[in-house]
Design a protein around this motif. Structure first.
Motif, short mmCIF file in Angstrom:
data_model
loop_
_atom_site.label_atom_id
_atom_site.label_comp_id
_atom_site.label_asym_id
_atom_site.label_seq_id
_atom_site.Cartn_x
_atom_site.Cartn_y
_atom_site.Cartn_z
N VAL A 192 12.75 -2.00 -3.71
CA VAL A 192 14.02 -2.26 -3.75
C VAL A 192 14.85 -2.67 -5.03
N HIS A 193 16.00 -1.70 -5.23
CA HIS A 193 16.74 -1.84 -6.39
C HIS A 193 17.74 -2.79 -6.47
N VAL A 194 18.02 -3.58 -7.24
CA VAL A 194 18.81 -4.68 -7.48
C VAL A 194 19.74 -4.53 -8.65
N ASP A 198 3.17 4.30 5.69
CA ASP A 198 2.38 3.18 5.06
C ASP A 198 2.58 3.17 3.17
N ASN A 199 3.51 3.87 2.92
CA ASN A 199 3.71 3.79 1.44
C ASN A 199 4.96 2.99 1.18
N PRO A 200 5.15 1.82 0.70
CA PRO A 200 6.24 0.98 0.82
C PRO A 200 7.19 1.58 -0.23
N GLU A 204 8.71 8.27 -13.24
CA GLU A 204 8.99 7.11 -12.55
C GLU A 204 8.69 5.88 -13.27
N SER A 205 9.25 4.92 -12.76
CA SER A 205 9.16 3.36 -13.42
C SER A 205 7.29 2.80 -13.46
N THR A 206 7.22 2.16 -14.26
CA THR A 206 5.77 1.12 -14.46
C THR A 206 5.93 0.19 -13.11
N GLY A 252 9.74 13.17 4.49
CA GLY A 252 8.28 13.53 5.02
C GLY A 252 7.16 12.48 4.22
N ARG A 253 7.65 11.39 4.18
CA ARG A 253 6.97 10.56 3.41
C ARG A 253 5.87 9.61 4.54
N PRO A 254 4.64 9.24 3.97
CA PRO A 254 3.89 8.53 5.01
C PRO A 254 4.36 7.19 5.19
N ILE A 264 10.35 -4.76 -6.63
CA ILE A 264 11.85 -4.97 -6.94
C ILE A 264 11.98 -4.28 -8.30
N ARG A 265 13.21 -3.50 -8.45
CA ARG A 265 13.49 -2.93 -9.99
C ARG A 265 14.96 -3.20 -10.06
N LEU A 266 15.28 -3.39 -11.41
CA LEU A 266 16.73 -3.52 -11.97
C LEU A 266 17.12 -2.42 -12.81
N LEU A 285 0.04 -1.07 -11.57
CA LEU A 285 -0.59 -0.08 -10.48
C LEU A 285 -0.23 1.41 -10.66
N ARG A 286 1.04 1.56 -11.49
CA ARG A 286 1.50 2.98 -11.96
C ARG A 286 1.98 2.96 -13.14
N PRO A 287 1.31 3.71 -14.17
CA PRO A 287 1.75 3.70 -15.61
C PRO A 287 3.14 4.43 -15.75
N LYS A 343 -4.14 -0.32 -4.21
CA LYS A 343 -3.05 -1.42 -3.98
C LYS A 343 -1.62 -0.94 -4.03
N SER A 344 -1.46 0.21 -4.56
CA SER A 344 -0.17 0.84 -4.76
C SER A 344 -0.22 2.14 -3.88
N PRO A 345 0.13 2.33 -2.63
CA PRO A 345 -0.29 3.25 -1.79
C PRO A 345 -0.05 4.67 -1.98
N GLY A 346 1.21 4.50 -2.45
CA GLY A 346 1.57 5.90 -3.09
C GLY A 346 0.70 6.51 -4.08
N MET A 347 -0.07 5.95 -4.54
CA MET A 347 -0.93 6.65 -5.65
C MET A 347 -1.92 7.60 -4.94
N GLU A 371 17.68 5.86 -14.62
CA GLU A 371 17.07 6.21 -15.90
C GLU A 371 15.69 6.98 -15.91
N THR A 372 14.99 6.67 -14.74
CA THR A 372 13.64 7.32 -14.66
C THR A 372 13.86 8.68 -13.93
N VAL A 373 14.08 8.67 -12.61
CA VAL A 373 14.41 9.75 -11.92
C VAL A 373 15.43 9.56 -10.79
N ASP A 388 2.83 -8.30 2.43
CA ASP A 388 3.37 -9.47 2.24
C ASP A 388 3.96 -9.57 0.66
N THR A 389 4.23 -8.40 0.37
CA THR A 389 4.90 -8.12 -1.05
C THR A 389 5.93 -7.24 -1.06
N VAL A 390 6.70 -7.30 -1.90
CA VAL A 390 7.85 -6.31 -2.17
C VAL A 390 8.13 -6.06 -3.51
O1 TXA Z 1 11.47 4.94 -11.17
C1 TXA Z 1 11.10 4.80 -9.85
O2 TXA Z 1 10.31 3.93 -9.69
C2 TXA Z 1 11.61 5.59 -8.83
C3 TXA Z 1 13.42 5.59 -9.06
C4 TXA Z 1 14.15 6.07 -7.93
O3 TXA Z 1 13.54 3.94 -9.11
N1 TXA Z 1 11.56 5.10 -7.75
C5 TXA Z 1 10.17 5.75 -7.28
O4 TXA Z 1 9.79 5.07 -6.06
O5 TXA Z 1 9.29 6.18 -7.93
P1 TXA Z 1 8.57 5.94 -5.10
O6 TXA Z 1 8.56 5.65 -3.74
O7 TXA Z 1 8.39 7.34 -5.37
O8 TXA Z 1 7.45 5.02 -5.80
C6 TXA Z 1 7.19 3.63 -5.45
C7 TXA Z 1 5.83 3.47 -5.87
C8 TXA Z 1 4.78 3.76 -4.74
O9 TXA Z 1 3.51 4.24 -5.51
C9 TXA Z 1 4.51 2.71 -3.93
O10 TXA Z 1 3.29 2.83 -3.37
C10 TXA Z 1 4.79 1.44 -4.92
O11 TXA Z 1 5.68 1.93 -5.78
N2 TXA Z 1 4.89 0.41 -4.13
C11 TXA Z 1 6.30 0.16 -3.57
N3 TXA Z 1 6.19 -1.10 -2.95
C12 TXA Z 1 5.03 -1.71 -3.25
C13 TXA Z 1 4.17 -3.08 -2.97
N4 TXA Z 1 4.85 -4.03 -2.30
N5 TXA Z 1 3.05 -3.19 -3.32
C14 TXA Z 1 2.37 -2.35 -4.11
N6 TXA Z 1 3.00 -1.14 -4.45
C15 TXA Z 1 4.08 -0.62 -3.98
#
Ligand code: TXA
Ligand code: MG
Length: 331
Positions: free
Chosen positions: A68-70, A63-65, A182-184, A59-61, A122-124, A196-198, A224-228, A36-38, A118-120
Motif C-alpha cells: 500500500v502506497h501512502v 497469495d502474493n500480497p 524495487e524497494s527494500t 497474471g499474479r498469484p 506500506i511504502r511512502l 525480506l527483500r534487499p 515470509k515475503s511470498p513474492g520471493m 523512484e524504484t520502478v 495479519d500484516t500489511v
Molecule cells: O519498489 C517497489 O516496492 C515497487 C513500487 C511500485 O513501489 N513495488 C513492488 O511491488 O515491487 P511487488 O508487488 O512487485 O513486490 C512486493 C513485495 C513482494 O515480494 C511481496 O511478497 C512483499 O512485497 N509483500 C507485500 N506485502 C507483504 C506482507 N504483508 N508481508 C510480507 N511480504 C509482503
C-alpha cells in the motif's frame, strides 16, 4: 480498452492530470504510475474488485500480497493497527523513499491486499508524481510493479505500455525510474526486524538504526515475503551470470549473444553486442531491468551478464535480482 496516457513532468507537475488519474482510480480503474524504484500498477487499496483486477491484469498469484502506497504518515496509520517504535525510526530516516515496512494491519487493509495475512506492507514513495497521485486519491494505492508477472520490472512508461497498453485505463509517464530496482522490504511485525527483500536501502544502513536487523524469509520453509518464491525478472532471452571469462562462455551459446558488462570493458566487445551497465553497481542496478528489456527488443537468444563487482550499498539487491533473472544460472 483505450489507455489514457498522461505525460507529467516531475519537476513541474500538472495537477489536472494527476487529479484525473486519481478519479480513474477512485472509480475502480487501474493506473500505472512512476515511482523512484520502478513503475507501479495502482488500484484503490480499499476497493476489493479493483485490487483483484491487478492480479488478473498481471497474471499474479493471489497469495502474493501487495504494497500500500501512502502520501503521509497519517495515511499509513489508517492501514496499520499501530506504528511500532522501530518503524518510526526507519520512517524518519528513509521515508519518502525506497523502503517498504511490514506491520500489523488494521481493518482498512483488506484481505485482497494482504493475501489474508495479519500484516500489511506500506511504502511512502519520494517520487513527486506518485505523491501527487496518492494525495489526490486521498487514500492508499495498492501497487505491485507494473509488469506482467515474471517479466523484468518496468523502469520507463514505455515498458509499462509494452505490457499493458489497451489493457488498463491509464498510464502516467513521469521519466525514468531513478533506482531501477524495487524497494527494500522489512518486516517489523515480529520479534526481530527482518529484511525480506534487499533494495537500495541496504541491511547495513538499516542496522545503523536497528542493530539486530537480519535478512530473513528467503530461507527454508514458507517464504515470509511470498513474492520471493516465484519466477521473476526473466526476459525472453536466456540470462547467464558469468564470474569468469565472458567470451569463453559465449562459445557454448548458439544464437545471438549480447554481453552485459561494465563500461570500462567496452573495448573487449564488438559494437552492437555490448550492453553497458555503466561504471559501478549503482548504475548496474539502475539499468539492469532496462537492459534486459532492450535485449529482448534486439531479439537476443542469450544475455551473458558480468557478475556484479560488489562493495556498494545496492550490490546485494542487484545480485538478488540478477541471479533471479538468470534462474540461478551462474557460472
Ligand atoms: O519498489 C517497489 O516496492 C515497487 C513500487 C511500485 O513501489 N513495488 C513492488 O511491488 O515491487 P511487488 O508487488 O512487485 O513486490 C512486493 C513485495 C513482494 O515480494 C511481496 O511478497 C512483499 O512485497 N509483500 C507485500 N506485502 C507483504 C506482507 N504483508 N508481508 C510480507 N511480504 C509482503
Ligand atoms: Mg514485482
Amino acid at each position: 480498452m483505450i489507455t489514457k496516457y498522461f505525460d507529467v513532468n516531475p519537476l513541474e507537475i500538472e495537477y489536472g492530470k494527476t487529479d484525473e488519474a486519481a478519479k480513474i482510480l477512485l472509480s475502480g480503474g487501474l493506473v500505472a504510475f512512476p515511482t523512484e524504484t520502478v513503475y507501479g500498477l495502482g488500484a484503490d487499496c480499499e476497493n476489493k474488485d479493483a485490487v483483484k483486477s491487478i492480479f488478473t491484469a498481471k497474471g499474479r498469484p493471489m497469495d502474493n500480497p501487495l504494497i500500500v502506497h501512502v502520501s503521509d504518515i497519517a495515511m499509513c496509520e489508517k492501514y496499520v493497527s499501530h506504528i511500532p517504535e522501530t518503524a518510526e525510526l526507519l520512517m524518519n530516516k528513509f521515508w519518502g523513499g525506497p523502503l517498504t515496512i511490514v506491520m500489523k494491519r488494521s481493518k482498512f487493509a483488506i484481505d485482497e491486499v494482504t493475501a489474508g495475512g495479519d500484516t500489511v506492507a506500506i511504502r511512502l514513495p519520494s517520487h513527486p508524481v506518485a505523491h501527487a497521485l496518492i494525495k489526490a486519491a486521498g487514500k492508499g494505492i495498492a501497487a505491485p510493479s507494473a509488469n506482467l508477472s515474471g517479466k523484468p520490472s518496468p523502469t520507463t512508461a514505455e515498458h509499462v505500455k509494452e505490457d499493458f497498453d489497451g489493457k488498463i485505463p491509464c498510464i502516467i509517464a513521469g521519466g525514468k525510474a531513478e533506482h531501477g530496482l524495487e524497494s527494500t522490504v522489512i518486516d517489523l511485525s515480529g520479534e526481530r526486524p527482518m529484511v525480506l527483500r534487499p533494495g537500495v536501502i541496504s541491511l547495513d544502513m538499516i542496522k545503523e538504526l536497528l542493530p539486530d536487523a537480519v535478512y530473513g524469509g528467503g530461507g527454508e520453509g514458507i517464504p515470509k515475503s511470498p513474492g520471493m518464491k516465484y519466477k521473476h525478472y526473466a526476459p525472453d532471452a536466456k540470462v547467464i551470470v558469468v564470474k569468469g571469462d565472458m567470451k569463453k562462455e559465449a562459445e557454448n551459446c548458439s544464437g545471438k549473444v549480447l554481453f552485459m558488462d561494465y563500461e570500462d570493458m567496452r573495448s573487449e566487445y564488438e559494437e552492437g553486442s555490448f550492453l553497458s551497465v555503466g561504471q559501478d553497481d549503482t548504475s548496474y542496478a539502475a539499468s539492469l531491468f532496462w537492459l534486459l528489456r532492450l535485449a529482448d527488443s534486439k531479439k537476443a537468444d542469450f544475455v551473458l551478464a558480468k557478475d556484479p563487482r560488489g562493495g556498494m550499498p545496492v550490490s546485494d539487491a542487484l545480485c538478488n535480482r540478477l541471479y533471479k533473472s538468470a534462474g540461478g544460472n551462474i557460472i
